[in-house]
Write a protein that holds these residues in place. Structure first.
Motif, PDB file in Angstrom:
ATOM      1  N   LEU A  52     -15.635   0.390   7.792  1.00 46.68           N
ATOM      2  CA  LEU A  52     -15.368  -1.142   8.105  1.00 46.68           C
ATOM      3  C   LEU A  52     -17.028  -1.661   8.217  1.00 46.68           C
ATOM      4  N   ASP A  53     -17.643  -0.822   8.908  1.00 41.99           N
ATOM      5  CA  ASP A  53     -19.223  -1.204   9.214  1.00 41.99           C
ATOM      6  C   ASP A  53     -20.010  -1.360   7.891  1.00 41.99           C
ATOM      7  N   LYS A  54     -19.817  -0.225   7.016  1.00 41.40           N
ATOM      8  CA  LYS A  54     -20.719  -0.517   5.757  1.00 41.40           C
ATOM      9  C   LYS A  54     -20.185  -0.955   4.499  1.00 41.40           C
ATOM     10  N   HIS A  55     -18.915  -1.152   4.554  1.00 39.74           N
ATOM     11  CA  HIS A  55     -18.228  -1.697   3.235  1.00 39.74           C
ATOM     12  C   HIS A  55     -17.172  -2.774   3.436  1.00 39.74           C
ATOM     13  N   SER A  56     -17.329  -3.640   4.668  1.00 44.06           N
ATOM     14  CA  SER A  56     -16.454  -4.591   4.679  1.00 44.06           C
ATOM     15  C   SER A  56     -17.199  -6.026   5.310  1.00 44.06           C
ATOM     16  N   ASN A  57     -16.635  -7.148   5.315  1.00 46.19           N
ATOM     17  CA  ASN A  57     -17.236  -8.154   6.018  1.00 46.19           C
ATOM     18  C   ASN A  57     -16.549  -8.322   7.448  1.00 46.19           C
ATOM     19  N   TRP A  58     -16.074  -7.374   7.742  1.00 47.91           N
ATOM     20  CA  TRP A  58     -15.541  -7.636   9.444  1.00 47.91           C
ATOM     21  C   TRP A  58     -16.531  -7.821  10.283  1.00 47.91           C
ATOM     22  N   SER A  59     -16.202  -8.792  11.260  1.00 52.10           N
ATOM     23  CA  SER A  59     -17.001  -9.362  12.321  1.00 52.10           C
ATOM     24  C   SER A  59     -17.511  -8.295  13.383  1.00 52.10           C
ATOM     25  N   SER A  60     -18.316  -8.516  14.085  1.00 59.65           N
ATOM     26  CA  SER A  60     -18.848  -7.640  15.283  1.00 59.65           C
ATOM     27  C   SER A  60     -17.789  -7.412  15.876  1.00 59.65           C
ATOM     28  N   SER A  61     -17.188  -8.331  16.281  1.00 58.46           N
ATOM     29  CA  SER A  61     -15.842  -8.402  17.348  1.00 58.46           C
ATOM     30  C   SER A  61     -14.654  -7.841  17.099  1.00 58.46           C
ATOM     31  N   GLY A  62     -14.452  -7.825  15.738  1.00 58.05           N
ATOM     32  CA  GLY A  62     -13.414  -7.387  15.152  1.00 58.05           C
ATOM     33  C   GLY A  62     -13.548  -5.723  15.052  1.00 58.05           C
ATOM     34  N   LYS A  63     -14.863  -5.279  14.934  1.00 54.81           N
ATOM     35  CA  LYS A  63     -15.199  -3.787  14.756  1.00 54.81           C
ATOM     36  C   LYS A  63     -15.379  -3.415  16.171  1.00 54.81           C
ATOM     37  N   GLY A  64     -15.701  -4.186  16.910  1.00 49.94           N
ATOM     38  CA  GLY A  64     -15.876  -3.803  18.525  1.00 49.94           C
ATOM     39  C   GLY A  64     -14.305  -3.515  19.110  1.00 49.94           C
TER      40      GLY A  64
END
Length: 164
Positions: free
Chosen positions: A131-143
């Motif tokens: 999710l961090d390296k290969h997607s456009n997910w937001s910081s809040s989504g990853k958090g």
């Protein structure tokens, strides 16, 4: 809309074999050797944590499905975009298609299987790495996802860089 069913099995080393089967039923189920259940986590009383389902105990009792349930609950939340805190359920990011979810899970399982550490912690780390390296997910989504893994005691070895 079709929703994915997935089966999670944990072997003696707690490696996961994740199989996806598509169905038109409108909810996700986790399958166990002796039963199937629907929604797997709605409050703290039905929360599966790593310390409650050790791989050693699962191997000795011949019930690897219970050890896999810990990750299964986190994946249920990811698939449906739900975050559970006590008995409060809120929305969070989720994959836009079944294919995206399956790709994320299979890719993480493949990376985990080729890792030195083939355990539930490593699976969580690999999901977050993707999710961090290969997607456009937001910081809040990853958090949120890191928080979900931490709720299930799977956050210990996630690289902190992947969570923001």
């Amino acid at each position: 809309m079709q929703h994915g069913y997935w089966i999670i099995e944990a072997g003696t080393s707690c490696c996961f074999a994740i199989t996806s089967v598509m169905t038109s039923i409108g909810h996700l189920k986790s399958y166990f050797s002796s039963s199937s259940i629907g929604r797997v986590h709605t409050n703290d009383s039905d929360l599966s944590k790593l310390t409650d389902f050790s791989c050693v105990n699962a191997a000795s009792t011949g019930d690897p499905y219970s050890a896999g349930r810990v990750v299964g609950q986190a994946l249920w939340k990811f698939y449906h975009g739900k975050k559970v805190d006590g008995d409060v359920i809120t929305n969070t990011w989720y994959p836009s298609t079944d294919t995206d979810f399956n790709t994320l899970v299979y890719w993480a399982a493949e990376l985990q299987s080729s890792s030195t550490y083939q355990d539930r912690y490593e699976f969580a780390n690999r999901v977050m790495e993707i999710l961090d390296k290969h997607s456009n997910w937001s910081s809040s989504g990853k958090g949120d996802y890191c928080d979900i893994f931490a709720t299930h005691e799977l956050g210990n070895y996630i690289d902190p860089e992947y969570c923001n």
